[in-house]
Design an enzyme around this catalytic site. Sequence first.
Site, PDB file in Angstrom:
ATOM      1  CG  PHE A 171      -0.314   0.345   2.507  1.00 43.25           C
ATOM      2  CD1 PHE A 171       0.074   1.840   2.738  1.00 43.25           C
ATOM      3  CD2 PHE A 171       0.326  -0.612   3.400  1.00 43.25           C
ATOM      4  CE1 PHE A 171       0.578   2.179   3.916  1.00 43.25           C
ATOM      5  CE2 PHE A 171       0.899   0.095   4.493  1.00 43.25           C
ATOM      6  CZ  PHE A 171       1.175   1.466   4.836  1.00 43.25           C
ATOM      7  CE  LYS A 216      -3.148  -8.375  -4.396  1.00 45.89           C
ATOM      8  NZ  LYS A 216      -3.451  -7.403  -3.307  1.00 45.89           N
ATOM      9  CD  GLU A 252      -5.649  -6.289   0.236  1.00 45.11           C
ATOM     10  OE1 GLU A 252      -4.405  -5.855  -0.452  1.00 45.11           O
ATOM     11  OE2 GLU A 252      -5.379  -7.276   0.965  1.00 45.11           O
ATOM     12  NE  ARG A 253      -3.513  -2.513   4.152  1.00 43.55           N
ATOM     13  CZ  ARG A 253      -2.627  -2.770   4.943  1.00 43.55           C
ATOM     14  NH1 ARG A 253      -2.256  -1.813   6.057  1.00 43.55           N
ATOM     15  NH2 ARG A 253      -1.324  -3.475   4.727  1.00 43.55           N
ATOM     16  CB  SER A 301       4.760  -7.285   5.904  1.00 51.72           C
ATOM     17  OG  SER A 301       3.833  -8.149   5.451  1.00 51.72           O
ATOM     18  CB  CYS A 322      10.742  -0.505   2.522  1.00 50.17           C
ATOM     19  SG  CYS A 322      11.250   0.092   1.048  1.00 50.17           S
ATOM     20  CD  GLU A 348       8.600  -2.326   8.014  1.00 48.77           C
ATOM     21  OE1 GLU A 348       8.138  -3.470   7.990  1.00 48.77           O
ATOM     22  OE2 GLU A 348       9.074  -1.845   6.937  1.00 48.77           O
TER      23      GLU A 348
HETATM   24  P1  NAD Z   1       1.791  -6.522   3.175  1.00 52.37           P
HETATM   25  O1  NAD Z   1       2.665  -7.772   3.158  1.00 52.37           O
HETATM   26  O2  NAD Z   1       0.535  -6.409   4.084  1.00 52.37           O
HETATM   27  O3  NAD Z   1       0.914  -6.943   1.790  1.00 52.37           O
HETATM   28  C1  NAD Z   1       1.403  -6.766   0.354  1.00 52.37           C
HETATM   29  C2  NAD Z   1       0.719  -7.197  -0.637  1.00 52.37           C
HETATM   30  O4  NAD Z   1       0.735  -8.673  -0.269  1.00 52.37           O
HETATM   31  C3  NAD Z   1      -0.711  -6.527  -0.781  1.00 52.37           C
HETATM   32  O5  NAD Z   1      -0.981  -6.673  -1.890  1.00 52.37           O
HETATM   33  C4  NAD Z   1      -1.593  -7.601   0.059  1.00 52.37           C
HETATM   34  O6  NAD Z   1      -2.814  -7.885  -0.817  1.00 52.37           O
HETATM   35  C5  NAD Z   1      -0.799  -8.918  -0.296  1.00 52.37           C
HETATM   36  N1  NAD Z   1      -0.943  -9.908   0.841  1.00 52.37           N
HETATM   37  C6  NAD Z   1      -0.914  -9.651   2.203  1.00 52.37           C
HETATM   38  N2  NAD Z   1      -1.235 -10.660   3.002  1.00 52.37           N
HETATM   39  C7  NAD Z   1      -0.931 -11.578   2.313  1.00 52.37           C
HETATM   40  C8  NAD Z   1      -0.853 -13.231   2.510  1.00 52.37           C
HETATM   41  N3  NAD Z   1      -0.915 -13.481   3.854  1.00 52.37           N
HETATM   42  N4  NAD Z   1      -0.799 -13.891   1.185  1.00 52.37           N
HETATM   43  C9  NAD Z   1      -0.549 -13.383   0.105  1.00 52.37           C
HETATM   44  N5  NAD Z   1      -0.620 -12.167  -0.088  1.00 52.37           N
HETATM   45  C10 NAD Z   1      -0.899 -11.383   0.975  1.00 52.37           C
HETATM   46  O7  NAD Z   1       2.229  -5.318   3.169  1.00 52.37           O
HETATM   47  P2  NAD Z   1       1.885  -3.690   3.390  1.00 52.37           P
HETATM   48  O8  NAD Z   1       1.225  -3.537   4.522  1.00 52.37           O
HETATM   49  O9  NAD Z   1       0.773  -3.439   1.881  1.00 52.37           O
HETATM   50  O10 NAD Z   1       3.128  -2.983   3.014  1.00 52.37           O
HETATM   51  C11 NAD Z   1       3.932  -2.480   4.148  1.00 52.37           C
HETATM   52  C12 NAD Z   1       5.116  -3.312   3.897  1.00 52.37           C
HETATM   53  O11 NAD Z   1       5.772  -3.583   2.668  1.00 52.37           O
HETATM   54  C13 NAD Z   1       6.143  -2.964   5.003  1.00 52.37           C
HETATM   55  O12 NAD Z   1       6.875  -4.015   5.570  1.00 52.37           O
HETATM   56  C14 NAD Z   1       7.055  -2.421   4.101  1.00 52.37           C
HETATM   57  O13 NAD Z   1       8.586  -2.199   4.471  1.00 52.37           O
HETATM   58  C15 NAD Z   1       7.202  -3.165   2.929  1.00 52.37           C
HETATM   59  N6  NAD Z   1       7.834  -2.603   1.913  1.00 52.37           N
HETATM   60  C16 NAD Z   1       9.037  -3.014   1.269  1.00 52.37           C
HETATM   61  C17 NAD Z   1       9.687  -2.749   0.345  1.00 52.37           C
HETATM   62  C18 NAD Z   1      11.126  -2.952  -0.346  1.00 52.37           C
HETATM   63  O14 NAD Z   1      11.455  -2.379  -1.184  1.00 52.37           O
HETATM   64  N7  NAD Z   1      11.561  -3.975   0.368  1.00 52.37           N
HETATM   65  C19 NAD Z   1       9.081  -1.410  -0.365  1.00 52.37           C
HETATM   66  C20 NAD Z   1       7.864  -0.986   0.124  1.00 52.37           C
HETATM   67  C21 NAD Z   1       7.175  -1.720   1.127  1.00 52.37           C
END
Ligand code: NAD
Length: 491
Positions: free
Chosen positions: A156, A180, A183-184, A233, A288, A389
């Site tokens: 998101f 994909k 969704e938020r 994450s 991140c 984090e």
């Molecule tokens: P998230 O992991 O909750 O969601 C990311 C994506 O995964 C979304 O599209 C979501 O629909 C999907 N998803 C969520 N749970 C899932 C599951 N159990 N199984 C399959 N798919 C699932 O992350 P977020 O809250 O949207 O984003 C924040 C996180 O992303 C933070 O931890 C941040 O550090 C990380 N991030 C990392 C980078 C990087 O380059 N390393 C860049 C941006 C964000």
Amino acid sequence: MSETKTDQDSVGNYIDGQWTDATGSDGMDVVDPATGETLSYVGFSTENDVDDAVRQGQKAFESWSQRSIEERIQPLFELKTLLEENIDELAELLVREHGKTFGEAKGELRRGIENVETACGMPTLMQAGHVENAAPNIDETAVRKPLGVFAAVTPFNFPGMIPLWFLPYAVASGNSFILKPSERDPLTAKRLFELIDEAGFPDGVVQLVNGSVDTVNAILDHDGIEGVSFVGSTPVAKTIYERAAANGKRVQAQGGAKNHIVVSETADLEFAARKSVSSALACGGERCLANDVICVEESVYEEFVDLVVDIAGDQTVGHGLDGETDVGALITPEHEERVRNYVETGVQEGATLVLDGRDIEVDGYEDGNFLGPCVFRDVTEDMVISREEIFGPVLGLMPVADVDEGIDVMNASDFGNAASLFTGSGAEARNFRHDARAGNLAVNAGTAAPMAFFHFGGQKDSFFGDLHAQAEDVVRFYTDETVYIERWPDA
Ligand code: NAD
């Protein structure tokens, strides 16, 4: 409780060049984090929706991959122009669904456009190598070939930029691509795909499938998808990496982070303090690359704490579209609660909260997810707030004996996304460059964010895979190298 809007306000899928509704029975409201107002509704896609997109992608791949590279990059030039023309409107939409400031939204869109520009260099990026007389009378040539349908699952926090770490490279190298998004905040991707529709890609080459966990699992399990790029994450990144790899797919999975800054006594302290505060608080800390643990040499620690508290205390918290705002809203009330719990944990652990933003009130936005900047001093390595984090406007200061000890602290972290050093010493800068273990290192810059023509990715629990996002790494991810060996006995 917010009220769900009607179908015409909902976020659809974009499959085979057509807008269509996801057929799943689940979905969720898209809510403005600063006002609590419901902006739209996103329906979740089923296995069948994913299968439909994959089949269309496979069909499109047959002719798209045969087109010349020159032809394949033309829609990207068009997309760049459309993004430039619509950047303000896109940024405003992004602010409304995400909560960050207008400047931050525009900045992330710029970084996205930079990736479109870089992918327009695909005729050069795809070149692999040629050696004459590799063996007696034998010439050898390596050729990068596209593979088929790729998908990306994105988070998101950068809804305008992160899809563009992947999409332009996947298609310019001859693949078809399915996004994909989170969704938020799926409205930015929806608008991006309206522009993609105008840019002139053939149907099925670039597709959008909205959804949540089940949709992602359908992507990970589908035989027709060659590889998956993930950003999110760490626990989810690890699951995605394992499941996609078990299904024989290429996978690059970028995870969460906990980033550090080391401040040397030789640094320009005022400059270092400004950059540290902005690194930790920009985008409400939902980055991140946010450096939120600042290790400061003891000799300048007290002075630096005072500077940070002053600068962080001056930040204006508010609606992202208000020009005065420095720190916008957090994505959801649940996430705000999570960040507040971390602040409480820090207090319980014995760190001293020298700036407490918990009582913040933003006039006119009583339903927004706001938290003012929080600064802890005397954070220690064993504390939860220095290891996990937080993803909010919370910063911790830790005294260290010297720069080497600061580097040891950052290297002991489970994560390795980014790190910065502020110093006036070339010798310290060189040691940092050699010894710090993170994918992105910066000297005298608060945020180690590489331009699009360098790859972007972390190490340790911040990344699972080998080839990263952006630039040549991602081109290698999206292509397979064939080596031609040629001999002409008559030559
Ligand atoms: P998230 O992991 O909750 O969601 C990311 C994506 O995964 C979304 O599209 C979501 O629909 C999907 N998803 C969520 N749970 C899932 C599951 N159990 N199984 C399959 N798919 C699932 O992350 P977020 O809250 O949207 O984003 C924040 C996180 O992303 C933070 O931890 C941040 O550090 C990380 N991030 C990392 C980078 C990087 O380059 N390393 C860049 C941006 C964000």
